[in-house]
Scaffold this motif. Structure first.
Motif, PDB file in Angstrom:
ATOM      1  N   ALA A  44     -16.831 -41.663  10.528  1.00 40.07           N
ATOM      2  CA  ALA A  44     -17.490 -42.113   9.304  1.00 40.07           C
ATOM      3  C   ALA A  44     -17.965 -40.958   8.430  1.00 40.07           C
ATOM      4  O   ALA A  44     -18.177 -41.148   7.233  1.00 40.07           O
ATOM      5  CB  ALA A  44     -18.684 -43.007   9.647  1.00 40.07           C
TER       6      ALA A  44
ATOM      7  N   TYR B 199     -14.608 -40.661   0.889  1.00 43.96           N
ATOM      8  CA  TYR B 199     -15.963 -41.021   0.438  1.00 43.96           C
ATOM      9  C   TYR B 199     -16.315 -40.258  -0.842  1.00 43.96           C
ATOM     10  O   TYR B 199     -16.866 -40.829  -1.792  1.00 43.96           O
ATOM     11  CB  TYR B 199     -16.957 -40.694   1.553  1.00 43.96           C
ATOM     12  CG  TYR B 199     -18.396 -41.070   1.268  1.00 43.96           C
ATOM     13  CD1 TYR B 199     -18.866 -42.355   1.517  1.00 43.96           C
ATOM     14  CD2 TYR B 199     -19.292 -40.133   0.756  1.00 43.96           C
ATOM     15  CE1 TYR B 199     -20.188 -42.698   1.265  1.00 43.96           C
ATOM     16  CE2 TYR B 199     -20.615 -40.465   0.505  1.00 43.96           C
ATOM     17  CZ  TYR B 199     -21.059 -41.748   0.766  1.00 43.96           C
ATOM     18  OH  TYR B 199     -22.367 -42.091   0.511  1.00 43.96           O
TER      19      TYR B 199
ATOM     20  N   GLN C 193     -14.583 -46.383   9.366  1.00 43.16           N
ATOM     21  CA  GLN C 193     -14.241 -46.161   7.971  1.00 43.16           C
ATOM     22  C   GLN C 193     -14.163 -47.482   7.203  1.00 43.16           C
ATOM     23  O   GLN C 193     -14.626 -47.582   6.063  1.00 43.16           O
ATOM     24  CB  GLN C 193     -12.912 -45.411   7.871  1.00 43.16           C
ATOM     25  CG  GLN C 193     -12.980 -43.999   8.413  1.00 43.16           C
ATOM     26  CD  GLN C 193     -11.695 -43.230   8.171  1.00 43.16           C
ATOM     27  OE1 GLN C 193     -10.801 -43.690   7.482  1.00 43.16           O
ATOM     28  NE2 GLN C 193     -11.602 -42.043   8.735  1.00 43.16           N
TER      29      GLN C 193
ATOM     30  N   VAL D 169     -17.802 -48.887   6.832  1.00 45.43           N
ATOM     31  CA  VAL D 169     -18.572 -48.099   5.868  1.00 45.43           C
ATOM     32  C   VAL D 169     -18.096 -48.379   4.443  1.00 45.43           C
ATOM     33  O   VAL D 169     -18.900 -48.581   3.519  1.00 45.43           O
ATOM     34  CB  VAL D 169     -18.457 -46.598   6.202  1.00 45.43           C
ATOM     35  CG1 VAL D 169     -18.924 -45.743   5.035  1.00 45.43           C
ATOM     36  CG2 VAL D 169     -19.265 -46.272   7.450  1.00 45.43           C
TER      37      VAL D 169
ATOM     38  N   ALA E 296     -23.621 -46.523   4.128  1.00 39.88           N
ATOM     39  CA  ALA E 296     -22.924 -45.954   5.293  1.00 39.88           C
ATOM     40  C   ALA E 296     -23.888 -45.713   6.446  1.00 39.88           C
ATOM     41  O   ALA E 296     -23.544 -45.909   7.617  1.00 39.88           O
ATOM     42  CB  ALA E 296     -22.238 -44.651   4.896  1.00 39.88           C
TER      43      ALA E 296
ATOM     44  N   TYR F  53     -24.851 -48.448   9.212  1.00 41.26           N
ATOM     45  CA  TYR F  53     -24.004 -48.645  10.391  1.00 41.26           C
ATOM     46  C   TYR F  53     -24.115 -47.474  11.364  1.00 41.26           C
ATOM     47  O   TYR F  53     -24.194 -47.657  12.579  1.00 41.26           O
ATOM     48  CB  TYR F  53     -22.551 -48.818   9.946  1.00 41.26           C
ATOM     49  CG  TYR F  53     -21.560 -48.996  11.076  1.00 41.26           C
ATOM     50  CD1 TYR F  53     -21.688 -50.043  11.989  1.00 41.26           C
ATOM     51  CD2 TYR F  53     -20.492 -48.121  11.227  1.00 41.26           C
ATOM     52  CE1 TYR F  53     -20.768 -50.205  13.018  1.00 41.26           C
ATOM     53  CE2 TYR F  53     -19.572 -48.284  12.251  1.00 41.26           C
ATOM     54  CZ  TYR F  53     -19.719 -49.325  13.145  1.00 41.26           C
ATOM     55  OH  TYR F  53     -18.820 -49.476  14.163  1.00 41.26           O
ATOM     56  N   VAL F  54     -24.136 -46.251  10.831  1.00 39.87           N
ATOM     57  CA  VAL F  54     -24.071 -45.064  11.680  1.00 39.87           C
ATOM     58  C   VAL F  54     -25.343 -44.882  12.507  1.00 39.87           C
ATOM     59  O   VAL F  54     -25.285 -44.658  13.728  1.00 39.87           O
ATOM     60  CB  VAL F  54     -23.801 -43.814  10.825  1.00 39.87           C
ATOM     61  CG1 VAL F  54     -23.808 -42.560  11.701  1.00 39.87           C
ATOM     62  CG2 VAL F  54     -22.465 -43.936  10.101  1.00 39.87           C
TER      63      VAL F  54
END
Length: 441
Positions: free
Chosen positions: A270, A278, A400, A403, A416, A419-420
């Motif tokens: 990510a 991104y 990916q 995100v 993003a 989630y991370v």
């Protein structure tokens, strides 16, 4: 009196330990084995992950859509297809490694990875052959994922067994460094191509150059891995497939291993691999900025693991290093996205992604070694391969896509981190629960 069945079916791990500590294995031979196994893993990882670096161009070429974000979603979705094939490759090739030998499995991964890369390198775009183009790319991704799913765990198991037990950390760390080398090579290709080619040339054919280079995996990989030494001491005595024993006796170890590996899979996919796309699609900055950030991160992930491996060989316990790395990744993930979004400058991106890369470098090799030492040799390759492949398929390969979808749905670039960060927190808990089983020296 004929020998008993138990005498005939000696544990495979006893043979592996004997080979690892055999005095006739010279330091030069150990270095050759490490170099041969790690270099080819780097090529295979490069072939697999370079797709993510050029997802924006590949999406426009093979998955055309009116909305650039939708095209990117389709491209990263096909990236995920390769990730979902990795557990199947881990099952098949891991079982081959545990029952037949490490070298046999490692050689087969080379042919499969090379075929998948060749298809992507030469396949015409959607404008030329229509729907056959995205279908061919998805099938090629499946082949690459199948190959890499078997390679990661098998190569790590081979390196662990390739020399004295007192140097396991140093050897296994090179397998982790090879993955950083692959990311560095992919980001460097992106950085060089964006400077040498116009945006039109890069979109038209420049993105294919890394895949043409990746075809070197065939001649180099077959030559190196066919020369690896692999006796029959890793063959299984039991008639049951490795997966059966893993499910019956090591389910908890496997489950925690998946969650521990998730703490590296999601951030690296990510943040590191996804950064060029991104930067282009979300932040609307030049592609060269994203590739520069990815290259600096990959350089750290390549350079630091060997030092971490040497440290692990000197410490009485490995788990504290894994805990420190996982905790740092969890604490840094959200601030990194905040820094990138607020500063929108190359120095800020380099600092933020660099910090989280250092934390991942400390945890990745340590987690791999913890899992390898927790499993007996007869299921070691299958166990790590399956845990790694399932983690990448369920968490890394979808990172990916998730995100991108979160950013598109919310309109917030910081989505993003939603989630991370929670995923890294779960991974930290898994490390805390994992029972370290330090194998005897």
């Amino acid at each position: 009196m004929p020998p008993s069945q138990d005498a005939l079916e000696q544990p495979a791990e006893a043979h592996a330990e004997a080979r690892a500590n055999a005095p006739q294995t010279s330091a030069r031979e150990v270095r050759r084995r490490v170099a041969s196994a790690s270099l080819v893993t780097a090529f295979e990882m490069f072939d697999f992950t370079v797709f993510g670096y050029f997802a924006a161009m590949i999406g426009a070429k093979f998955f055309p859509a009116g909305d650039p974000m939708t095209s990117l979603l389709l491209a990263v979705g096909s990236f995920g297809v390769g990730a979902f094939m990795r557990p199947l490759g881990a099952l098949v090739l891991g079982a081959c490694a545990d029952r037949v030998g490490r070298r046999a499995a490692l050689t087969r991964t080379v042919w499969l990875a090379g075929l998948g890369t060749a298809v992507i390198a030469v396949c015409p775009g959607y404008a030329a052959i229509g729907v056959a183009a995205p279908v061919a790319v998805v099938l090629a991704r499946a082949l690459q994922g199948f190959a890499l799913g078997g390679d990661i765990g098998v190569a790590a198991a081979y390196l662990m067994e390739a020399g004295p037990a007192a140097r396991r950390g140093a050897r296994v760390s090179w397998q982790v460094a090879s993955q950083g080398a692959a990311a560095l090579l992919g980001a460097t290709f992106g950085l060089v191509l964006t400077h040498l080619l116009s945006p039109q040339a890069l979109d038209a054919w420049g993105w294919r150059v890394p895949f043409w280079f990746g075809l070197l995996v065939l001649p180099v990989g077959v030559y190196l891995r066919s020369r690896l030494h692999d006796g029959d001491d890793t063959a299984r005595a039991s008639a049951a497939p490795p997966f059966v024993e893993l499910r019956r006796e090591h389910a908890r170890t496997l489950g925690l291993a998946m969650l521990m590996i998730m703490g590296q899979s999601i951030p690296v996919y990510a943040i590191v691999y996804f950064m060029p796309s991104y930067v282009i699609r979300v932040m609307h900055l030049p592609a060269s900025t994203g590739f520069a950030v990815s290259a600096s991160s990959a350089l750290l992930l390549f350079a630091l693991p060997p030092f971490v491996g040497r440290l692990l060989d000197r410490l009485p316990r490995r788990k504290p290093v894994a805990l420190a790395g996982a905790a740092a990744t969890t604490l840094l993930s959200t601030p990194v996205f905040v820094l990138i979004d607020s500063a929108r400058s190359l120095p800020a991106m380099l600092i933020g992604v660099g910090l989280i890369s250092v934390s991942m470098a400390f945890s990745a090799g340590t987690v791999a070694l913890l899992v390898l030492e927790a499993l007996p040799a007869r299921v070691r390759a299958s166990g790590l391969a399956l845990a790694h492949a399932l983690s990448v398929a369920l968490f890394g390969g979808t990172a990916q896509f998730i995100v991108t979808a979160l950013v598109k749905w919310s309109g917030n670039p910081l989505a993003a981190a939603w989630y991370v960060t929670p995923a890294c927190c779960v991974s930290l808990c898994a490390v805390a629960l994992f029972k370290e089983r330090r194998a005897p020296r």
